[in-house]
Design a protein around this motif. Structure first.
Motif, mmCIF file in Angstrom:
data_model
loop_
_atom_site.group_PDB
_atom_site.id
_atom_site.type_symbol
_atom_site.label_atom_id
_atom_site.label_comp_id
_atom_site.label_asym_id
_atom_site.label_seq_id
_atom_site.Cartn_x
_atom_site.Cartn_y
_atom_site.Cartn_z
ATOM 1 N N MET A 78 0.848 -1.182 0.000
ATOM 2 C CA MET A 78 0.000 0.000 0.000
ATOM 3 C C MET A 78 0.888 1.239 0.000
ATOM 4 O O MET A 78 1.818 1.337 0.772
ATOM 5 C CB MET A 78 -0.894 -0.018 1.244
ATOM 6 N N ALA A 79 0.559 2.178 -0.818
ATOM 7 C CA ALA A 79 1.291 3.445 -0.825
ATOM 8 C C ALA A 79 1.027 4.172 0.493
ATOM 9 O O ALA A 79 -0.085 4.172 0.986
ATOM 10 C CB ALA A 79 0.829 4.300 -2.002
ATOM 11 N N THR A 80 2.041 4.781 1.077
ATOM 12 C CA THR A 80 1.874 5.403 2.379
ATOM 13 C C THR A 80 0.965 6.626 2.339
ATOM 14 O O THR A 80 0.484 7.049 3.376
ATOM 15 C CB THR A 80 3.247 5.800 2.968
ATOM 16 N N ASP A 81 0.713 7.198 1.177
ATOM 17 C CA ASP A 81 -0.212 8.324 1.086
ATOM 18 C C ASP A 81 -1.659 7.897 1.269
ATOM 19 O O ASP A 81 -2.503 8.703 1.595
ATOM 20 C CB ASP A 81 -0.079 9.016 -0.273
ATOM 21 N N TYR A 82 -1.954 6.630 1.037
ATOM 22 C CA TYR A 82 -3.330 6.152 1.055
ATOM 23 C C TYR A 82 -3.603 5.313 2.296
ATOM 24 O O TYR A 82 -2.788 4.494 2.689
ATOM 25 C CB TYR A 82 -3.623 5.293 -0.180
ATOM 26 N N LEU A 83 -4.794 5.505 2.869
ATOM 27 C CA LEU A 83 -5.204 4.689 4.009
ATOM 28 C C LEU A 83 -6.060 3.505 3.572
ATOM 29 O O LEU A 83 -6.553 2.760 4.415
ATOM 30 C CB LEU A 83 -5.965 5.548 5.029
ATOM 31 N N ALA A 84 -6.222 3.334 2.280
ATOM 32 C CA ALA A 84 -6.939 2.189 1.714
ATOM 33 C C ALA A 84 -6.319 1.888 0.354
ATOM 34 O O ALA A 84 -5.621 2.719 -0.222
ATOM 35 C CB ALA A 84 -8.425 2.498 1.571
ATOM 36 N N GLU A 85 -6.570 0.716 -0.140
ATOM 37 C CA GLU A 85 -6.024 0.293 -1.431
ATOM 38 C C GLU A 85 -6.818 0.906 -2.590
ATOM 39 O O GLU A 85 -8.059 0.893 -2.558
ATOM 40 C CB GLU A 85 -6.069 -1.234 -1.557
ATOM 41 N N PRO A 86 -6.138 1.416 -3.610
ATOM 42 C CA PRO A 86 -6.847 1.917 -4.789
ATOM 43 C C PRO A 86 -7.778 0.863 -5.401
ATOM 44 O O PRO A 86 -8.868 1.201 -5.872
ATOM 45 C CB PRO A 86 -5.714 2.286 -5.750
ATOM 46 N N ALA A 87 -7.398 -0.391 -5.363
ATOM 47 C CA ALA A 87 -8.244 -1.454 -5.921
ATOM 48 C C ALA A 87 -9.571 -1.566 -5.171
ATOM 49 O O ALA A 87 -10.610 -1.861 -5.772
ATOM 50 C CB ALA A 87 -7.506 -2.793 -5.891
ATOM 51 N N ASP A 88 -9.553 -1.317 -3.855
ATOM 52 C CA ASP A 88 -10.795 -1.376 -3.078
ATOM 53 C C ASP A 88 -11.745 -0.254 -3.474
ATOM 54 O O ASP A 88 -12.959 -0.438 -3.497
ATOM 55 C CB ASP A 88 -10.500 -1.299 -1.573
ATOM 56 N N LEU A 89 -11.207 0.919 -3.802
ATOM 57 C CA LEU A 89 -12.040 2.020 -4.273
ATOM 58 C C LEU A 89 -12.500 1.765 -5.705
ATOM 59 O O LEU A 89 -13.665 1.982 -6.033
ATOM 60 C CB LEU A 89 -11.268 3.337 -4.181
#
Length: 182
Positions: free
Chosen positions: A1-12
């Motif tokens: 997971m990229a540290t900028d994101y608190l969730a996975e882009p795939a989940d969005l």
């Protein structure tokens, strides 16, 4: 997971008609992650070796600015190293407690190197961040009403900036430094 994101882009992306590398999707996820971090007043994700300087309170305990605390590597009081278990103890909630006396009542006298945060990010945080990012992705700034044929959608001001009850509950659960709000 990229540290900028608190969730996975795939989940969005699973909720939206675009791929996980879509720039608008990534921007919405980054914005929702920043909003959550700002609301809870700490980075949320695991950070090792963070160094902070704290003010002494004249009390037995001082509060670190991020949690959960996973380790305290070192603590200096006025430049002198203190020993964990002898001079101080700490908690996962971020409290540093002097064992036999109080912290001095002086500004910038405590320097702490510590690790804190979650890895992985708790699922309830991921869920509200995805939900907020979905709302941010769909709202068109400046648009209040869209009409096509007999269908009409109206966005109020809260659609662009509002949050859900689930978001508010997650912020309340993970927020630090609540006592400084009027």
């Amino acid at each position: 997971m990229a540290t900028d994101y608190l969730a996975e882009p795939a989940d969005l992306a699973a909720w939206l008609p675009v791929g996980e590398d879509d720039p608008k999707l990534l921007a919405a996820l980054k914005a929702a992650s920043r909003r959550f971090r700002g609301a809870v007043r700490h980075p949320v994700t695991f950070t090792a070796g963070d160094v902070v300087t704290l003010d002494g309170t004249g009390q037995e305990s001082v509060l670190l600015p991020a949690a959960p605390v996973t380790a305290v590597a070192s603590l200096l009081l006025d430049g002198e190293a203190l020993t964990e278990g002898v001079d101080f103890t700490w908690s996962a909630d971020g409290f540093l407690r002097r064992t036999s006396r109080c912290w001095p009542d002086r500004l910038r006298c405590i320097e702490v190197s510590y690790s804190h945060g979650w890895d992985p990010v708790p699922e309830d945080i991921q869920e509200v961040v995805v939900d907020q990012a979905r709302a941010m992705f769909r709202v068109q700034p400046g648009v209040q009403t869209i009409q096509a044929g007999g269908e009409s959608i109206t966005y109020g001001a809260q659609a662009a900036v509002g949050v859900t009850a689930q978001w508010s509950a997650a912020v309340e659960r993970y927020q630090l430094n609540r006592g400084d709000r009027a």
